[in-house]
Write an enzyme that holds these catalytic residues in place. Sequence first.
Site, PDB file in Angstrom:
ATOM      1  N   CYS A  16       0.870  -1.169   0.000  1.00 17.79           N
ATOM      2  CA  CYS A  16       0.000   0.000   0.000  1.00 17.79           C
ATOM      3  C   CYS A  16       0.911   1.224   0.000  1.00 17.79           C
ATOM      4  O   CYS A  16       1.586   1.497   1.002  1.00 17.79           O
ATOM      5  CB  CYS A  16      -0.890  -0.020   1.244  1.00 17.79           C
TER       6      CYS A  16
ATOM      7  N   ASP B 226     -10.564   4.738  -3.154  1.00 22.08           N
ATOM      8  CA  ASP B 226      -9.332   5.341  -2.637  1.00 22.08           C
ATOM      9  C   ASP B 226      -9.438   6.855  -2.765  1.00 22.08           C
ATOM     10  O   ASP B 226      -9.672   7.372  -3.859  1.00 22.08           O
ATOM     11  CB  ASP B 226      -8.134   4.801  -3.437  1.00 22.08           C
TER      12      ASP B 226
ATOM     13  N   CYS C 184      -3.865   6.394  -5.274  1.00 19.03           N
ATOM     14  CA  CYS C 184      -3.539   4.971  -5.163  1.00 19.03           C
ATOM     15  C   CYS C 184      -2.160   4.678  -5.774  1.00 19.03           C
ATOM     16  O   CYS C 184      -2.019   4.572  -6.997  1.00 19.03           O
ATOM     17  CB  CYS C 184      -4.605   4.087  -5.824  1.00 19.03           C
ATOM     18  N   GLY C 185      -1.197   4.516  -4.892  1.00 23.94           N
ATOM     19  CA  GLY C 185       0.186   4.335  -5.370  1.00 23.94           C
ATOM     20  C   GLY C 185       0.428   3.001  -6.040  1.00 23.94           C
ATOM     21  O   GLY C 185       1.203   2.922  -7.018  1.00 23.94           O
TER      22      GLY C 185
END
Length: 312
Positions: A88, A234, A238-239
């Site tokens: 995450c 999200d 959102c990486g």
Amino acid sequence: MRRVRVIDSHTGGEPTRLVVEGGPDLGPGTALERRERFRESHDRFRAGVVNEPRGFDAMVGAVLCPPNGDEAVAQVIFFNNVGYLGMCVHGMIGVAETLRRRGMLELGGHRFETPAGLVGVEIHDDRTVSVANVLSYRTQKDIQVEVPGLGTVTGDVAWGGNWFFLVDDHGQDLANPDLLHLTDVTADIRAALTAAGVVGADGSEVDHIELFAAAPGEGADSRNFVLCPGREYDRSPCGTGTSAKMACLAADGKLAPGQVWRQEGIVGSVFEGTIEAVDGGVMPTVRGRAWITAENSLLFHDDDPFAEGIPL
Ligand code: PYC
């Protein structure tokens, strides 16, 4: 009564709750092994920390564990309202900012082990954090699924630390978003993927759905809407989803190593990403900033019927 100390932060609007005292003993092993022990033996703790009445559906939790060798300073295991994540990025940025603020991490580079693999964290002096994420790659291009009410939807399946289905052509308005409608649409796409047997390379569910559109302003290359596993969207760009996106762009020859990709999320925050090309995909780096929002103790009373969250 159990007391659990947590520090909350948000990264581009998306919350992270780091457990700093009172977390479960996950025993020895790798982050993956500890995550499975977490799931098997402490899942009620997960639910109590992130779900109502102590949390809410968009909350992502994190616990730290000792490293399993000398490659990393610590392990991090991320969890959400329904289960556990591989990686995450917004959460890692939140964890880094929390540890920096507590004097446990200096500016500069550090490594953490996650269930998805080793990641690098660079804490910059402007308080932003770059996360050198895990190998990211596309496994399927232009998959078509029939979605009731939407028709045929075409997208790519890619890994960025979690599994994503990435859709450009969806007919949805991301500039003036109706969040409940986008949640329903993406949940329907996910259900259609599951029904069609579309899975990640390891047979896992493709549990994140990512819609893209042009960014409304000059500050980004694209805007997204990302549905997370527990039917929440999200708030950040959102990486891991940005990593999956950059893997797809690179595979299509649309993103060169070192070129900056600015991904805007649905609430307007932006992550900056770059890639390095490697065998089998790309190594993405994603940069963003987190803010601490609370330092708190969660209390779990033995006779509280909702100590383990409200089962909704
Ligand atoms: O930033 O990678 C991310 C992420 C995954 C789920 C929510 N945020």
